[in-house]
Scaffold this motif. Structure first.
Motif, PDB file in Angstrom:
ATOM      1  N   UNK A  25      22.646  31.091  29.073  1.00 13.96           N
ATOM      2  CA  UNK A  25      23.512  30.139  28.363  1.00 13.96           C
ATOM      3  C   UNK A  25      24.595  30.867  27.561  1.00 13.96           C
ATOM      4  N   UNK A  26      25.752  30.214  27.450  1.00 18.66           N
ATOM      5  CA  UNK A  26      26.841  30.749  26.632  1.00 18.66           C
ATOM      6  C   UNK A  26      27.629  31.879  27.264  1.00 18.66           C
ATOM      7  N   UNK A  27      27.371  32.159  28.533  1.00 12.24           N
ATOM      8  CA  UNK A  27      28.104  33.251  29.198  1.00 12.24           C
ATOM      9  C   UNK A  27      29.083  32.635  30.186  1.00 12.24           C
ATOM     10  N   UNK A  28      30.354  33.124  30.189  1.00  9.75           N
ATOM     11  CA  UNK A  28      31.337  32.521  31.116  1.00  9.75           C
ATOM     12  C   UNK A  28      30.914  32.651  32.576  1.00  9.75           C
ATOM     13  N   UNK A  29      31.318  31.669  33.352  1.00 11.63           N
ATOM     14  CA  UNK A  29      30.948  31.637  34.776  1.00 11.63           C
ATOM     15  C   UNK A  29      31.669  32.771  35.515  1.00 11.63           C
ATOM     16  N   UNK A  30      30.949  33.573  36.296  1.00 10.70           N
ATOM     17  CA  UNK A  30      31.605  34.704  36.981  1.00 10.70           C
ATOM     18  C   UNK A  30      32.514  34.231  38.114  1.00 10.70           C
ATOM     19  N   UNK A  31      33.580  34.988  38.321  1.00  3.08           N
ATOM     20  CA  UNK A  31      34.483  34.711  39.443  1.00  3.08           C
ATOM     21  C   UNK A  31      34.300  35.844  40.457  1.00  3.08           C
ATOM     22  N   UNK A  32      33.774  35.514  41.632  1.00  2.00           N
ATOM     23  CA  UNK A  32      33.507  36.542  42.640  1.00  2.00           C
ATOM     24  C   UNK A  32      34.684  36.678  43.602  1.00  2.00           C
ATOM     25  N   UNK A  33      34.923  37.912  44.052  1.00  2.00           N
ATOM     26  CA  UNK A  33      35.980  38.145  45.050  1.00  2.00           C
ATOM     27  C   UNK A  33      35.523  37.577  46.384  1.00  2.00           C
ATOM     28  N   UNK A  34      36.444  36.952  47.086  1.00  2.00           N
ATOM     29  CA  UNK A  34      36.075  36.408  48.404  1.00  2.00           C
ATOM     30  C   UNK A  34      36.693  37.293  49.486  1.00  2.00           C
ATOM     31  N   UNK A  35      35.948  37.504  50.546  1.00  2.00           N
ATOM     32  CA  UNK A  35      36.420  38.327  51.659  1.00  2.00           C
ATOM     33  C   UNK A  35      36.538  37.448  52.888  1.00  2.00           C
ATOM     34  N   UNK A  36      37.742  37.416  53.476  1.00  2.00           N
ATOM     35  CA  UNK A  36      37.920  36.582  54.675  1.00  2.00           C
ATOM     36  C   UNK A  36      38.083  37.428  55.933  1.00  2.00           C
ATOM     37  N   UNK A  37      37.972  38.757  55.764  1.00  2.00           N
ATOM     38  CA  UNK A  37      38.061  39.636  56.943  1.00  2.00           C
ATOM     39  C   UNK A  37      39.474  39.868  57.423  1.00  2.00           C
ATOM     40  N   UNK A  38      40.452  39.238  56.781  1.00  2.00           N
ATOM     41  CA  UNK A  38      41.847  39.406  57.207  1.00  2.00           C
ATOM     42  C   UNK A  38      42.567  40.321  56.223  1.00  2.00           C
ATOM     43  N   UNK A  39      43.676  40.899  56.667  1.00  2.00           N
ATOM     44  CA  UNK A  39      44.488  41.735  55.786  1.00  2.00           C
ATOM     45  C   UNK A  39      45.140  40.842  54.738  1.00  2.00           C
ATOM     46  N   UNK A  40      45.039  41.268  53.463  1.00  5.47           N
ATOM     47  CA  UNK A  40      45.664  40.465  52.418  1.00  5.47           C
ATOM     48  C   UNK A  40      47.184  40.603  52.500  1.00  5.47           C
ATOM     49  N   UNK A  41      47.625  41.804  52.877  1.00  5.02           N
ATOM     50  CA  UNK A  41      49.075  42.058  52.920  1.00  5.02           C
ATOM     51  C   UNK A  41      49.516  42.282  54.363  1.00  5.02           C
ATOM     52  N   UNK A  42      50.617  41.693  54.732  1.00  2.00           N
ATOM     53  CA  UNK A  42      51.159  41.957  56.061  1.00  2.00           C
ATOM     54  C   UNK A  42      52.263  43.006  55.942  1.00  2.00           C
ATOM     55  N   UNK A  43      52.608  43.608  57.073  1.00  2.00           N
ATOM     56  CA  UNK A  43      53.675  44.617  57.063  1.00  2.00           C
ATOM     57  C   UNK A  43      55.013  43.895  57.177  1.00  2.00           C
ATOM     58  N   UNK A  44      55.879  44.135  56.197  1.00  2.00           N
ATOM     59  CA  UNK A  44      57.198  43.481  56.210  1.00  2.00           C
ATOM     60  C   UNK A  44      58.242  44.480  56.703  1.00  2.00           C
ATOM     61  N   UNK A  45      59.150  44.008  57.547  1.00  2.00           N
ATOM     62  CA  UNK A  45      60.165  44.901  58.131  1.00  2.00           C
ATOM     63  C   UNK A  45      61.552  44.286  57.956  1.00  2.00           C
ATOM     64  N   UNK A  46      62.493  45.104  57.488  1.00  2.00           N
ATOM     65  CA  UNK A  46      63.897  44.677  57.348  1.00  2.00           C
ATOM     66  C   UNK A  46      64.778  45.733  57.993  1.00  2.00           C
ATOM     67  N   UNK A  47      65.783  45.307  58.762  1.00  2.00           N
ATOM     68  CA  UNK A  47      66.737  46.262  59.342  1.00  2.00           C
ATOM     69  C   UNK A  47      68.050  46.165  58.579  1.00  2.00           C
ATOM     70  N   UNK A  48      68.496  47.288  58.028  1.00  2.00           N
ATOM     71  CA  UNK A  48      69.747  47.301  57.253  1.00  2.00           C
ATOM     72  C   UNK A  48      70.963  47.282  58.192  1.00  2.00           C
TER      73      UNK A  48
END
Length: 497
Positions: A25-48
């Motif tokens: 009692x009296x302890x904040x609810x934990x927030x767990x990291x979720x894993x979806x098996x996918x890359x969180x970041x994609x590779x972004x490409x720009x041509x100047x």
């Protein structure tokens, strides 16, 4: 809370009467990291506007790796071989903005940074530093690549190259030399078969004028990728526009005039180097005198669909040194351990390698043994090549695929490896496949392995041999063994031993 709560949950020597399965009692609810098996970041490409590609992959952490990638030793057909080797040694020396290499290193030190340059079929200039110093890093990279002074450093580089060539011939580990030799045999006089290390006779020929001529043709924006890992894409593009968009290189206009667009031509053949290996490793525990053989066959480029089956086949063959310690994931169940090193105690090494480029590839096996047993060793390796064409067991195939996936995912956790992967993929294809996409492609069947092996065994072998070669079979005999059903060398009858 306080003392009352403390007494309630830890009263004397008794156990607290709160169940471990119910939240306190009296302890904040934990927030767990979720894993979806996918890359969180994609590779972004720009041509100047000038054709330079800017590619980035964000990653958590305080540090980033940023670098430029462009042409390498395979493009030296119209120049004396060894220019890329010189440029690798000259990298991050004095520039228009920095008076010496020490100044560059001190600037990077303020941001906890390090720099490096490596060349093979492509050349990579890379810097790892704090994200906060990104502006300085890109400015420094632009200066190092496009504004090198090439003054007294050229003479210093000549000395460094000479020393490296001497060192190469004295090393107990013959791997770099053998890799150079097998490429020279497989692609005789063209593209990836051109020397990566500067030949001794070319050391004096390469000067500022030759270097500028080469840089003028190959170091142009449309042939470069600015890759960054651990940075925001917009920030990297902004820095690229600032320092790489309207910059006039020190060698003048940067429009390529005489670019070598040769496609790798696999020729097969043999390169031999008779060498006394008896004094290579002296000391309290000297390595015995060994003869090293590498036999390779043409595979495919990394842009073809057969690249994945070849990668799985390479994992299935595996191998290593005879005194390698076992353990989970060490590959002790690979074919070269089970069929070669565990059965033939006199063999010191049997390792499979797969070199793949954008227009060709080479699958080879490196083996080493006592000079008196070279013939037997060659026959064991040719037999292993022939047996690749047999049916692969379900267990070994699954193990090889799992090992390939785990190696891929493990390597791609390292920032410099991600940087190299982003740069190379964007340079050759203009886009990047993410790790989970590559893992999905590793659904190879036994029939795929059989198909690619049959195709590979039709090519002429490439052979590199180093050491005492008295007992080495002829190239024709090795070729005959790889064309036979059982991989055996033709019998040789000698009247006098």
């Amino acid at each position: 809370f306080g003392i009352a709560a403390y007494r309630k949950y830890s009263s004397g020597g008794g156990y607290p009467n709160v169940s471990l399965s119910t939240p306190l009692p009296g302890i904040p609810k934990p927030l767990f990291a979720s894993v979806d098996g996918q890359e969180k970041y994609e590779t972004k490409i720009t041509t100047l506007e000038n054709g330079l590609k800017v590619a980035s992959q964000n990653k958590f952490g305080e540090f980033c790796t940023v670098g430029l990638i462009n042409s390498g030793s395979r493009h030296e057909a119209k120049y004396p071989s060894g220019i890329s080797h010189f440029l690798e040694k000259l990298a991050f020396s004095s520039t228009a903005q920095y008076g010496s290499k020490d100044e560059i290193l001190l600037t990077l030190e303020k941001h906890g940074g390090i720099c490096d340059c490596q060349t093979s079929d492509t050349t990579m200039y890379a810097v790892s530093a704090e994200v906060k110093g990104l502006d300085t890093v890109v400015s420094l990279l632009s200066d190092a690549v496009l504004q090198p002074r090439l003054l007294e450093e050229v003479e210093m580089t000549r000395m460094a190259v000479r020393f490296e060539l001497e060192d190469l011939n004295m090393r107990p580990d013959p791997e770099p030399l053998l890799t150079e030799m097998i490429h020279a045999a497989a692609y005789r006089g063209n593209t990836v078969g051109l020397p990566r290390f500067c030949p001794a006779e070319n050391v004096e020929k390469i000067d500022k004028k030759v270097l500028h001529s080469y840089l003028h043709n190959y170091y142009c924006p449309e042939r470069m990728v600015l890759a960054g890992v651990g940075v925001e894409h917009e920030q990297l593009v902004e820095c690229a526009r600032k320092y790489l968009l309207d910059v006039r290189p020190v060698w003048g206009t940067s429009s390529a005039a005489d670019v070598d667009l040769s496609v790798a031509q696999y020729t097969g053949g043999i390169v031999k180097m008779e060498k006394d290996m008896s004094d290579v490793s002296l000391g309290p525990t000297p390595i015995p005198e060994l003869t090293h053989i590498m036999i390779g066959l043409e595979s495919c480029s990394f842009l073809e669909e057969d690249f994945i089956p070849f990668a799985v086949l390479n994992m299935m063959m595996g191998g290593g040194g005879s005194f390698s310690a076992g353990g989970p994931g060490k590959g002790m169940f690979t074919r070269l351990y089970l069929n070669v090193l565990n059965r033939h105690h006199w063999m010191y090494n049997a390792t499979s390698y797969h070199h793949s480029y954008e227009d060709s590839g080479l699958l080879c096996i490196h083996a080493s043994a006592d000079p008196r047993q070279v013939r037997e060793m060659v026959e064991i390796i040719t037999r292993e090549f022939i047996q690749m064409g047999g049916s692969a067991g379900e267990m070994e195939l699954e193990r090889a695929k799992t090992q390939l996936k785990s190696m891929l995912m493990m390597n791609l956790e390292s920032r410099p490896v991600i940087f190299e992967d982003v740069g190379r993929q964007v340079l050759s294809t203009g886009k990047r496949k993410l790790p989970h996409e590559l893992c999905d492609l590793i659904s190879v069947t036994a029939s795929d392995i059989k198909r690619v092996t049959t195709k590979m065994l039709r090519s002429k072998p490439a052979v590199a041999a180093l050491g005492d070669l008295t007992e080495l079979p002829t190239y024709e005999h090795i070729q005959a063994a790889l064309s036979s059903k059982d991989g055996r060398l033709p019998r040789v009858y000698r009247l006098f031993r």
